[in-house]
Structure formats: structure tokens, C-alpha cells
Design a protein around this motif. Structure first.
Motif, PDB file in Angstrom:
ATOM      1  N   TYR A   1      -1.074  20.983  33.255  1.00 51.39           N
ATOM      2  CA  TYR A   1      -0.088  22.043  33.056  1.00 51.39           C
ATOM      3  C   TYR A   1      -0.114  22.506  31.604  1.00 51.39           C
ATOM      4  CZ  TYR A   1       1.633  19.937  37.371  1.00 51.39           C
ATOM      5  OH  TYR A   1       1.720  19.419  38.639  1.00 51.39           O
ATOM      6  N   THR A   2       0.259  23.738  31.383  1.00 51.47           N
ATOM      7  CA  THR A   2       0.401  24.224  30.014  1.00 51.47           C
ATOM      8  C   THR A   2       1.815  24.014  29.510  1.00 51.47           C
ATOM      9  OG1 THR A   2       0.931  26.476  30.743  1.00 51.47           O
ATOM     10  CG2 THR A   2      -1.389  25.955  30.365  1.00 51.47           C
ATOM     11  N   THR A   3       2.734  23.686  30.402  1.00 49.01           N
ATOM     12  CA  THR A   3       4.131  23.427  30.052  1.00 49.01           C
ATOM     13  C   THR A   3       4.315  21.971  29.677  1.00 49.01           C
ATOM     14  OG1 THR A   3       4.856  25.144  31.608  1.00 49.01           O
ATOM     15  CG2 THR A   3       6.507  23.550  30.885  1.00 49.01           C
ATOM     16  N   GLU A   4       4.991  21.726  28.566  1.00 46.90           N
ATOM     17  CA  GLU A   4       5.265  20.353  28.130  1.00 46.90           C
ATOM     18  C   GLU A   4       6.375  19.759  28.987  1.00 46.90           C
ATOM     19  OE1 GLU A   4       5.043  16.845  26.650  1.00 46.90           O
ATOM     20  OE2 GLU A   4       3.695  18.417  25.878  1.00 46.90           O
ATOM     21  N   THR A   5       6.098  18.642  29.667  1.00 47.08           N
ATOM     22  CA  THR A   5       7.091  18.033  30.552  1.00 47.08           C
ATOM     23  C   THR A   5       7.384  16.579  30.213  1.00 47.08           C
ATOM     24  OG1 THR A   5       5.425  17.317  32.159  1.00 47.08           O
ATOM     25  CG2 THR A   5       6.346  19.524  32.447  1.00 47.08           C
ATOM     26  N   ALA A   6       6.962  16.103  29.063  1.00 47.23           N
ATOM     27  CA  ALA A   6       7.157  14.706  28.648  1.00 47.23           C
ATOM     28  C   ALA A   6       6.157  13.814  29.375  1.00 47.23           C
ATOM     29  CB  ALA A   6       8.589  14.243  28.891  1.00 47.23           C
ATOM     30  N   PRO A   7       6.061  12.531  29.018  1.00 46.69           N
ATOM     31  CA  PRO A   7       5.079  11.637  29.643  1.00 46.69           C
ATOM     32  C   PRO A   7       5.259  11.566  31.155  1.00 46.69           C
ATOM     33  CG  PRO A   7       5.990  10.632  27.668  1.00 46.69           C
ATOM     34  CD  PRO A   7       6.803  11.862  27.923  1.00 46.69           C
ATOM     35  N   ALA A   8       4.158  11.417  31.864  1.00 45.14           N
ATOM     36  CA  ALA A   8       4.196  11.357  33.323  1.00 45.14           C
ATOM     37  C   ALA A   8       4.915  10.093  33.778  1.00 45.14           C
ATOM     38  CB  ALA A   8       2.776  11.375  33.880  1.00 45.14           C
ATOM     39  N   THR A   9       5.942  10.293  34.608  1.00 48.83           N
ATOM     40  CA  THR A   9       6.690   9.172  35.157  1.00 48.83           C
ATOM     41  C   THR A   9       6.836   9.374  36.659  1.00 48.83           C
ATOM     42  OG1 THR A   9       8.775  10.328  34.685  1.00 48.83           O
ATOM     43  CG2 THR A   9       7.968   8.782  33.016  1.00 48.83           C
ATOM     44  N   THR A  10       7.656   8.531  37.286  1.00 50.99           N
ATOM     45  CA  THR A  10       7.847   8.600  38.730  1.00 50.99           C
ATOM     46  C   THR A  10       9.307   8.865  39.047  1.00 50.99           C
ATOM     47  OG1 THR A  10       8.227   6.218  38.900  1.00 50.99           O
ATOM     48  CG2 THR A  10       5.950   6.976  39.107  1.00 50.99           C
ATOM     49  N   GLY A  11       9.607   9.018  40.316  1.00 47.09           N
ATOM     50  CA  GLY A  11      10.981   9.206  40.748  1.00 47.09           C
ATOM     51  C   GLY A  11      11.382  10.661  40.862  1.00 47.09           C
ATOM     52  N   GLU A  12      12.560  10.893  41.429  1.00 48.28           N
ATOM     53  CA  GLU A  12      13.001  12.243  41.753  1.00 48.28           C
ATOM     54  C   GLU A  12      13.074  13.170  40.556  1.00 48.28           C
ATOM     55  OE1 GLU A  12      16.794  14.668  43.673  1.00 48.28           O
ATOM     56  OE2 GLU A  12      16.815  12.476  43.595  1.00 48.28           O
ATOM     57  N   TYR A  13      13.452  12.656  39.401  1.00 53.20           N
ATOM     58  CA  TYR A  13      13.684  13.519  38.247  1.00 53.20           C
ATOM     59  C   TYR A  13      12.475  13.632  37.324  1.00 53.20           C
ATOM     60  CZ  TYR A  13      18.429  12.773  39.869  1.00 53.20           C
ATOM     61  OH  TYR A  13      19.559  12.703  40.652  1.00 53.20           O
ATOM     62  N   ARG A  14      11.363  13.104  37.729  1.00 54.63           N
ATOM     63  CA  ARG A  14      10.200  13.130  36.848  1.00 54.63           C
ATOM     64  C   ARG A  14       9.770  14.565  36.570  1.00 54.63           C
ATOM     65  NH1 ARG A  14       6.789  15.980  39.398  1.00 54.63           N
ATOM     66  NH2 ARG A  14       5.612  15.378  41.238  1.00 54.63           N
ATOM     67  N   GLY A  15       9.207  14.789  35.374  1.00 54.52           N
ATOM     68  CA  GLY A  15       8.680  16.101  35.056  1.00 54.52           C
ATOM     69  C   GLY A  15       7.375  16.349  35.789  1.00 54.52           C
ATOM     70  N   GLY A  16       6.945  17.611  35.780  1.00 51.26           N
ATOM     71  CA  GLY A  16       5.680  17.962  36.413  1.00 51.26           C
ATOM     72  C   GLY A  16       5.866  18.767  37.682  1.00 51.26           C
ATOM     73  N   GLY A  17       4.779  18.895  38.440  1.00 49.42           N
ATOM     74  CA  GLY A  17       4.764  19.775  39.592  1.00 49.42           C
ATOM     75  C   GLY A  17       5.609  19.289  40.746  1.00 49.42           C
ATOM     76  N   MET A  18       6.277  20.228  41.386  1.00 45.50           N
ATOM     77  CA  MET A  18       7.075  19.950  42.582  1.00 45.50           C
ATOM     78  C   MET A  18       6.561  20.822  43.725  1.00 45.50           C
ATOM     79  SD  MET A  18      10.887  19.333  40.957  1.00 45.50           S
ATOM     80  CE  MET A  18      11.490  18.496  42.430  1.00 45.50           C
ATOM     81  N   GLY A  19       7.247  21.946  43.991  1.00 43.36           N
ATOM     82  CA  GLY A  19       6.764  22.839  45.034  1.00 43.36           C
ATOM     83  C   GLY A  19       5.458  23.511  44.646  1.00 43.36           C
TER      84      GLY A  19
END
Length: 370
Positions: free
Chosen positions: A118-136
Motif C-alpha cells: 500500500y502507499t498509505t501508511e497504516t502502522a506495522p502489520a498486526t492481526t485482529g479486527e482493528y488492524r490496519g491495512g486492506g479490508m474490502g
């Protein structure tokens, strides 16, 4: 205010800090890496993937799993941390929204061929419902672009546009908070990002990338981030209108040409997430189970185009749904974005209502029929 709204809002003071799909936060999102999925094939894995095979995103791991709809898991492929949604093109390529980027999987050979950051900064990759990164995530009808809703924790989300030929992000558009779902109009002219935490759908023109925001809140927005009464998933009807189920009580019908939202009654009386249309226009809506004392258990609503409903009980929470090409069978994932998920799919005969469970991956969330 309905009894549902009063009951839910009254309970929010107790559950707002602990509940999964209510407010943004860090619950269930601190793990540095997901557990590895262990797939025990229930039959010898074929060299090439057969048509009708199911593909699920293993939200509790770093893989997608290929599932024989009769016998269970066949194989798994690593794609990146906490994969959420996926979309499959006519060329057999699957585009998977993970916490780290969009993975590209050749579903015929079952190989991961690329991962697009991604070109958007979403913080370190984590897990769980609130994690940053791709969804739909959704694929344009002509297959030239992929649109992925990127969650930016505690901020508005972003729609990233991926050129499928170059496999690069070409554009970004601000959208609502936590874009649970992304859909594309039938003609490919518009993209819709459903913002769970902002009670809205953002409509983005595919050619100009101009955006319009539509509030979709049939219960109102009282409670803000702590509310349960938010949009989750949408389905685009042939006439261009979006269908968004709420609480097994209300179906919000958004006309993106005017921004008007009509509300039709539903009957399942349970919290609802996944939504999908079958080829004949039947809406499938996934009931996740109770969020209040008055709620019914998990179910699948089968709603015909004329508004008639049948409600099929499901055993335990579920999240998303896909339908077979002939429209006779639904596959409902048990991954669920909150506590209570399980590692499998419920197979539903849409004519008889008969169901049976099928093992499938680790916390399967997004699903497609190949």
C-alpha cells in the motif's frame, strides 16, 4: 427509536470497550505475527484447481485456503498477515487484501505471484479486527483495476486503486472509517466503499476519482464509534442501487444517483454482516448472532427480489457469504470479525434450507467461488 436501538444503546456503556465491531481501538490487534495455518488435505490435492473450488481468506493466519465444496481443504498459499477480503478475476487471478498489501494468487496453479504494498501508511502489520491495512476489495468488470479499502487505525480510510497490468497503486481517495466492504457498479463506472465507523458509503467515479459521501444510518448515528448499528457490507443490484442489511430488521436501499436511502423491513432480528446477490437477484444476508438480549441467533436470510424472506438458522457466528454459479448453494464463512469465530464454512442448500459444516482454513473471512 425502536426497541432494538434502545436496547443496544443502553448496553453500550458496558460493552463499548470490549466489543469487537463497535469502536476503533487496539483490541485483538497486538500480535506481531499470525499463527501458521495447518491445512490437512481431505483428499489428494490436484495439480490444477477445479472450477467450483472455494477460496477463503484466513484472517487468523497469513494464508488463503483452497476448499473442495464437498470434502474440505485442499491446499493453502501464504499471502501476508491477516488476509481479509478477496476478489477473483476471469483470468483466475485472486487479489487478496492483507495487512501488508494486496497479494496476487494464481488460483489455477495455487501460487502467490506478487504482493503489492500500500502507499498509505497504516502502522506495522498486526492481526485482529482493528488492524490496519486492506479490508474490502473489488475488481473492475474489465479486470483492469482493483480497488481496496485500506483501514488507517483511528483515522479515515483510503481507497487505493491498483493497476492490474503493472501491479502498482496508481491513485488514492479518502473514504470513510474502516472500509469493511468495497463494491463496483455493474458498468464499472463507480466504486463504493462502505465505511463502518462513519455510517456511510463513499461513491468514487472510476474515471475522475471524484467522491461523494452518503450517510447510511437507518437507526441514526447516536453512539458514534460505540454504536453497533452501523453498515458493514453492501450488494449492488442490477438497477444500480446498493442493498445494506441492518440487524435483521432493516434493509437500507441506497440510490447513488440521488443519495436517497429507502428502508425496507427484514425479519431475521439478528446482527448482520455479509451480503451477496445470487444470479437471479436473491439477497443473501449473514446474521452473526446476538448483540443484545432480544436478538435471535445466527442465521442466513434468503430474500427474493420481491422482498419475501426465509431465514435459515446457523450454528454459531458467521461473517461473509458466496453463492454457487447456479444460485442453488450458499457458502457462509465462520471466520467472523469478533470473538466466536470458528475454522470452517456452513454450506446451505438455498432451496431446502438444509445445512452442513465444512472445515476450511483458519478463521475464514472473505470467500469466492472459483
Amino acid at each position: 427509536m425502536t426497541a432494538r436501538a434502545r436496547g443496544v444503546l443502553g448496553a453500550m456503556a458496558v460493552v463499548v470497550l470490549a466489543a469487537g465491531c463497535t469502536a476503533t481501538g487496539t483490541a485483538d490487534s497486538t500480535a506481531s505475527s499470525p499463527p501458521a495455518a495447518t491445512v490437512t488435505p481431505s483428499a489428494p490435492s490436484p495439480a490444477r484447481t477445479a472450477q467450483g473450488t472455494l477460496l477463503v481468506a484466513d484472517f487468523g493466519s497469513d494464508t488463503v485456503t483452497f476448499v473442495d465444496p464437498q470434502r474440505g481443504p485442499l491446499d493453502s498459499v501464504k499471502v501476508g498477515t491477516a488476509p481479509y477480503g478477496l476478489a477473483v478475476g476471469e483470468d483466475g487471478r485472486a487479489w487478496v487484501a492483507t495487512a501488508e498489501g494486496v497479494a496476487v494468487v494464481d488460483t489455477e496453479t495455487r501460487e502467490n505471484v506478487a504482493r503489492i504494498p500500500y502507499t498509505t501508511e497504516t502502522a506495522p502489520a498486526t492481526t485482529g479486527e482493528y488492524r490496519g491495512g486492506g479490508m474490502g476489495i473489488a475488481l473492475a468488470p474489465d479486470g483492469k483495476h482493483v480497488y481496496v479499502g485500506v483501514n488507517v487505525p483511528d483515522e479515515k480510510g483510503v481507497l487505493e486503486v491498483v493497476d492490474t497490468a503493472t501491479r502498482k497503486v496508481t491513485d488514492t481517495v479518502p473514504v470513510g472509517r474502516r472500509p469493511f466492504d468495497v463494491d463496483v457498479s455493474r458498468d464499472g463506472g463507480e466504486v463504493y466503499a462502505t465505511g463502518h465507523d462513519s455510517f456511510d458509503v463513499t461513491a468514487v467515479r472510476a474515471d475522475t476519482l471524484t467522491a461523494r459521501r452518503f450517510e447510511v444510518a437507518p437507526y441514526g448515528t447516536e453512539g458514534g464509534l460505540g454504536s453497533w448499528l452501523k453498515p458493514h457490507y453492501a450488494a449492488v443490484r442490477d438497477d444500480g442501487k446498493l442493498l445494506l442489511p441492518f440487524e435483521g430488521e432493516k434493509l437500507a436501499v441506497l440510490d447513488p444517483r440521488t443519495g436517497k436511502v429507502a428502508v425496507e423491513p427484514m425479519t431475521a432480528d439478528t446482527h448482520q454482516h455479509g451480503a451477496r446477490l445470487t444470479p437471479d437477484g436473491t439477497l443473501l444476508a449473514v446474521g452473526t448472532g446476538p448483540i443484545g438480549a432480544r436478538d435471535d441467533d445466527a442465521s442466513l436470510t434468503i430474500r427474493t427480489a420481491d422482498g419475501k424472506e426465509r431465514v435459515v438458522p446457523l450454528d454459531g457466528p458467521h461473517e461473509d457469504v458466496a453463492a454457487s454459479r447456479d444460485g442453488r448453494t450458499a457458502y457462509v464463512t465462520g471466520g467472523f470479525t469478533r470473538d466466536g469465530f470458528w475454522d470452517g464454512i456452513t454450506v446451505v442448500d438455498l432451496r431446502s434450507g438444509d445445512t452442513h459444516r465444512l472445515p476450511a482454513g483458519h478463521r475464514p473471512l472473505g470467500i469466492a467461488v472459483l
